[in-house]
Design a protein around this motif. Structure first.
Motif, PDB file in Angstrom:
ATOM      1  N   GLN A  20      10.900  12.839   8.588  1.00 13.54           N
ATOM      2  CA  GLN A  20      10.306  11.770   9.399  1.00 13.54           C
ATOM      3  C   GLN A  20       8.792  11.893   9.540  1.00 13.54           C
ATOM      4  O   GLN A  20       8.124  10.924   9.933  1.00 13.54           O
ATOM      5  N   ASP A  21       8.254  13.069   9.235  1.00 10.86           N
ATOM      6  CA  ASP A  21       6.806  13.286   9.344  1.00 10.86           C
ATOM      7  C   ASP A  21       6.080  13.126   8.010  1.00 10.86           C
ATOM      8  O   ASP A  21       4.867  13.362   7.928  1.00 10.86           O
ATOM      9  N   VAL A  22       6.825  12.743   6.968  1.00 13.62           N
ATOM     10  CA  VAL A  22       6.245  12.628   5.622  1.00 13.62           C
ATOM     11  C   VAL A  22       6.558  11.241   5.050  1.00 13.62           C
ATOM     12  O   VAL A  22       7.675  10.746   5.177  1.00 13.62           O
ATOM     13  N   ILE A  23       5.557  10.625   4.428  1.00 16.54           N
ATOM     14  CA  ILE A  23       5.747   9.340   3.749  1.00 16.54           C
ATOM     15  C   ILE A  23       5.441   9.504   2.262  1.00 16.54           C
ATOM     16  O   ILE A  23       4.786  10.473   1.854  1.00 16.54           O
ATOM     17  N   LYS A  24       5.930   8.550   1.483  1.00 18.94           N
ATOM     18  CA  LYS A  24       5.607   8.514   0.051  1.00 18.94           C
ATOM     19  C   LYS A  24       4.727   7.293  -0.204  1.00 18.94           C
ATOM     20  O   LYS A  24       5.081   6.170   0.161  1.00 18.94           O
ATOM     21  N   SER A  25       3.566   7.523  -0.806  1.00 18.53           N
ATOM     22  CA  SER A  25       2.658   6.436  -1.176  1.00 18.53           C
ATOM     23  C   SER A  25       2.800   6.169  -2.662  1.00 18.53           C
ATOM     24  O   SER A  25       2.706   7.093  -3.477  1.00 18.53           O
ATOM     25  N   VAL A  26       3.028   4.909  -3.017  1.00 17.01           N
ATOM     26  CA  VAL A  26       3.188   4.506  -4.412  1.00 17.01           C
ATOM     27  C   VAL A  26       2.049   3.547  -4.774  1.00 17.01           C
ATOM     28  O   VAL A  26       1.938   2.456  -4.201  1.00 17.01           O
ATOM     29  N   TYR A  27       1.223   3.967  -5.712  1.00 18.34           N
ATOM     30  CA  TYR A  27       0.043   3.192  -6.092  1.00 18.34           C
ATOM     31  C   TYR A  27       0.416   2.062  -7.048  1.00 18.34           C
ATOM     32  O   TYR A  27       1.195   2.245  -7.976  1.00 18.34           O
ATOM     33  N   GLU A  77       2.818   8.398  -7.613  1.00 14.20           N
ATOM     34  CA  GLU A  77       3.311   8.692  -6.268  1.00 14.20           C
ATOM     35  C   GLU A  77       2.702   9.977  -5.706  1.00 14.20           C
ATOM     36  O   GLU A  77       2.446  10.926  -6.430  1.00 14.20           O
ATOM     37  N   GLN A  78       2.517   9.970  -4.395  1.00 15.68           N
ATOM     38  CA  GLN A  78       2.105  11.187  -3.698  1.00 15.68           C
ATOM     39  C   GLN A  78       2.782  11.230  -2.335  1.00 15.68           C
ATOM     40  O   GLN A  78       3.190  10.195  -1.786  1.00 15.68           O
ATOM     41  N   LEU A  79       2.935  12.437  -1.808  1.00 16.83           N
ATOM     42  CA  LEU A  79       3.470  12.628  -0.472  1.00 16.83           C
ATOM     43  C   LEU A  79       2.317  12.829   0.501  1.00 16.83           C
ATOM     44  O   LEU A  79       1.365  13.565   0.210  1.00 16.83           O
ATOM     45  N   ASN A  80       2.430  12.162   1.655  1.00 15.81           N
ATOM     46  CA  ASN A  80       1.391  12.243   2.682  1.00 15.81           C
ATOM     47  C   ASN A  80       2.017  12.492   4.041  1.00 15.81           C
ATOM     48  O   ASN A  80       3.162  12.092   4.287  1.00 15.81           O
ATOM     49  N   LYS A  81       1.255  13.123   4.925  1.00 17.53           N
ATOM     50  CA  LYS A  81       1.685  13.242   6.314  1.00 17.53           C
ATOM     51  C   LYS A  81       1.692  11.851   6.939  1.00 17.53           C
ATOM     52  O   LYS A  81       0.797  11.045   6.694  1.00 17.53           O
ATOM     53  N   LYS A  82       2.709  11.593   7.735  1.00 17.99           N
ATOM     54  CA  LYS A  82       2.774  10.309   8.431  1.00 17.99           C
ATOM     55  C   LYS A  82       1.751  10.299   9.560  1.00 17.99           C
ATOM     56  O   LYS A  82       1.661  11.255  10.340  1.00 17.99           O
ATOM     57  N   VAL A  83       0.947   9.254   9.619  1.00 19.14           N
ATOM     58  CA  VAL A  83      -0.062   9.136  10.669  1.00 19.14           C
ATOM     59  C   VAL A  83       0.021   7.746  11.297  1.00 19.14           C
ATOM     60  O   VAL A  83       0.560   6.801  10.712  1.00 19.14           O
ATOM     61  N   THR A  84      -0.525   7.648  12.504  1.00 21.05           N
ATOM     62  CA  THR A  84      -0.732   6.350  13.141  1.00 21.05           C
ATOM     63  C   THR A  84      -2.162   5.944  12.834  1.00 21.05           C
ATOM     64  O   THR A  84      -3.114   6.556  13.342  1.00 21.05           O
ATOM     65  N   LYS A 176     -15.612   3.753   1.797  1.00 24.05           N
ATOM     66  CA  LYS A 176     -14.832   3.372   2.979  1.00 24.05           C
ATOM     67  C   LYS A 176     -13.765   4.432   3.231  1.00 24.05           C
ATOM     68  O   LYS A 176     -13.055   4.818   2.305  1.00 24.05           O
ATOM     69  N   LEU A 177     -13.633   4.852   4.472  1.00 23.41           N
ATOM     70  CA  LEU A 177     -12.592   5.797   4.867  1.00 23.41           C
ATOM     71  C   LEU A 177     -11.709   5.177   5.948  1.00 23.41           C
ATOM     72  O   LEU A 177     -12.143   4.279   6.673  1.00 23.41           O
ATOM     73  N   GLU A 178     -10.485   5.694   6.046  1.00 20.57           N
ATOM     74  CA  GLU A 178      -9.610   5.367   7.160  1.00 20.57           C
ATOM     75  C   GLU A 178      -9.082   6.669   7.739  1.00 20.57           C
ATOM     76  O   GLU A 178      -8.856   7.643   7.006  1.00 20.57           O
ATOM     77  N   PHE A 179      -8.886   6.677   9.048  1.00 19.17           N
ATOM     78  CA  PHE A 179      -8.407   7.859   9.755  1.00 19.17           C
ATOM     79  C   PHE A 179      -7.155   7.498  10.551  1.00 19.17           C
ATOM     80  O   PHE A 179      -6.897   6.329  10.844  1.00 19.17           O
ATOM     81  N   GLY A 180      -6.375   8.510  10.908  1.00 17.61           N
ATOM     82  CA  GLY A 180      -5.189   8.283  11.724  1.00 17.61           C
ATOM     83  C   GLY A 180      -4.869   9.500  12.569  1.00 17.61           C
ATOM     84  O   GLY A 180      -5.422  10.584  12.353  1.00 17.61           O
ATOM     85  N   PHE A 181      -3.977   9.304  13.536  1.00 14.55           N
ATOM     86  CA  PHE A 181      -3.508  10.406  14.383  1.00 14.55           C
ATOM     87  C   PHE A 181      -2.240  11.000  13.783  1.00 14.55           C
ATOM     88  O   PHE A 181      -1.296  10.267  13.463  1.00 14.55           O
ATOM     89  N   ASP A 182      -2.216  12.328  13.615  1.00 14.32           N
ATOM     90  CA  ASP A 182      -0.998  12.976  13.127  1.00 14.32           C
ATOM     91  C   ASP A 182      -0.030  13.200  14.290  1.00 14.32           C
ATOM     92  O   ASP A 182      -0.296  12.766  15.426  1.00 14.32           O
ATOM     93  N   LYS A 183       1.088  13.860  14.018  1.00 15.75           N
ATOM     94  CA  LYS A 183       2.129  14.007  15.056  1.00 15.75           C
ATOM     95  C   LYS A 183       1.663  14.842  16.242  1.00 15.75           C
ATOM     96  O   LYS A 183       2.203  14.733  17.345  1.00 15.75           O
TER      97      LYS A 183
END
Length: 235
Positions: A20-27, A77-84, A176-183
Motif C-alpha cells: 500500500q506504500d508503493v506505486i508503479k509508474s508506467v511511462y 516501469e518504475q516503483l515509487n513510494k506512494k506520496v500525497t 519543474k519539480l513536484e513534491f509530496g508528503f510520504d507516509k
C-alpha cells in the motif's frame, strides 16, 4: 479499466501494487503541450523518459536528496513510494527562456544572476496558474515552513544537476519539480526528471528537450536518446 489504475496522466499512468506504500509508474509514449491541448504519440518516448528519470533519481538518492524513487523494473516501469502530492509545480530558472521570456519581454538565453524559483498551482481546469507564496497561504496548499524547505531542496537539486549536466556538456536552463508528503509526513521529491520537464541546451545552443516537440525542431526521440547516452557514459 485496470482496477489497479490510480491515475492516468499526460505522460504516466499510476498503479497500485500489493504494498500500500508503493506505486508503479508506467511511462507513456505521449507528448503534450499547452496543458494537453496538443497531443501526439511518439514511439519510444516512454522508454527513454523512464530510463533518464530513473538514472537521475538514482543519482539524487545517492547524493542524499529524499525522493520517491525506489527502482526501475522494466523499460517503461518504475516503483515509487506512494506520496500525497502537493499541488504545486515548482519551477527553477537559471537562464531566460520559454514563458519567462514571453512574460517579461526579454530575449532567451540570458544568464540570471541568481536562480529564480516560481510556483504554479497544479490544477488542470485552471491551466496551472502562476501563484506566489501569499496565494499558497490563502489556498492552504502548504505552510511557510514547507515552502521554505521546498525552495531549499529545489536549489540543492539545481546545484547537483547543473554540475552533472555540465560534465556532459549540457546546460540546465530551467526545470519543474513536484513534491509530496510520504507516509511519515516528510516532504520528498516526486514525479519525474526528464527532458519533458526541463530545458537542456548543448554547447551550440541546440535544444535537447521537449522544445524540440513544441517548436517542431526535429526528432524528439533522437534528442532524448542522445541525452540518455551522455548520462550513461558519465555514470
Amino acid at each position: 479499466m485496470n482496477k489497479n489504475l490510480i491515475y492516468s496522466g499526460k505522460a504516466k499512468d499510476i498503479y497500485a501494487t500489493e504494498d500500500q506504500d508503493v506505486i508503479k509508474s508506467v511511462y507513456k509514449d505521449q507528448a503534450t503541450m499547452l496543458n494537453g491541448a496538443r497531443k501526439e504519440t511518439i514511439s519510444g518516448k516512454g522508454v527513454l523518459n523512464n530510463q533518464i528519470s530513473s538514472l537521475i533519481f538514482e543519482k539524487l538518492n545517492q547524493a542524499g536528496v529524499k525522493t520517491h524513487f525506489i527502482k526501475q523494473i522494466s523499460e517503461t516501469e518504475q516503483l515509487n513510494k506512494k506520496v500525497t502530492i502537493i499541488p504545486l509545480e515548482v519551477v527553477l530558472r537559471n537562464v531566460t527562456a520559454g514563458s519567462f521570456s514571453k512574460r517579461f519581454g526579454v530575449e532567451e538565453g540570458l544568464q540570471l544572476e541568481e536562480p529564480i524559483i516560481e510556483f504554479y498551482y497544479k490544477k488542470d481546469e485552471l491551466d496551472d496558474p502562476f501563484i506566489n507564496e501569499e496565494h499558497i497561504q490563502f489556498l492552504k496548499i502548504a505552510s511557510p515552513q514547507d515552502i521554505a524547505y521546498i525552495k531549499a531542496e529545489t536549489r540543492r537539486v539545481n546545484e547537483l544537476l547543473s554540475q552533472w549536466f555540465k560534465e556532459i556538456d549540457l546546460r540546465l536552463i530551467d526545470f519543474k519539480l513536484e513534491f509530496g508528503f510520504d507516509k511519515e509526513g516528510h516532504i520528498i521529491l516526486a514525479d519525474e526528471f526528464s527532458p519533458d520537464n526541463c530545458r537542456l541546451w548543448d554547447a551550440q545552443g541546440n535544444h535537447m528537450d521537449k522544445d524540440v516537440f513544441r517548436r517542431d525542431l526535429g526528432s524528439l526521440t533522437d534528442v532524448y536518446q542522445e541525452v540518455l547516452d551522455k548520462l550513461r557514459a558519465a555514470n
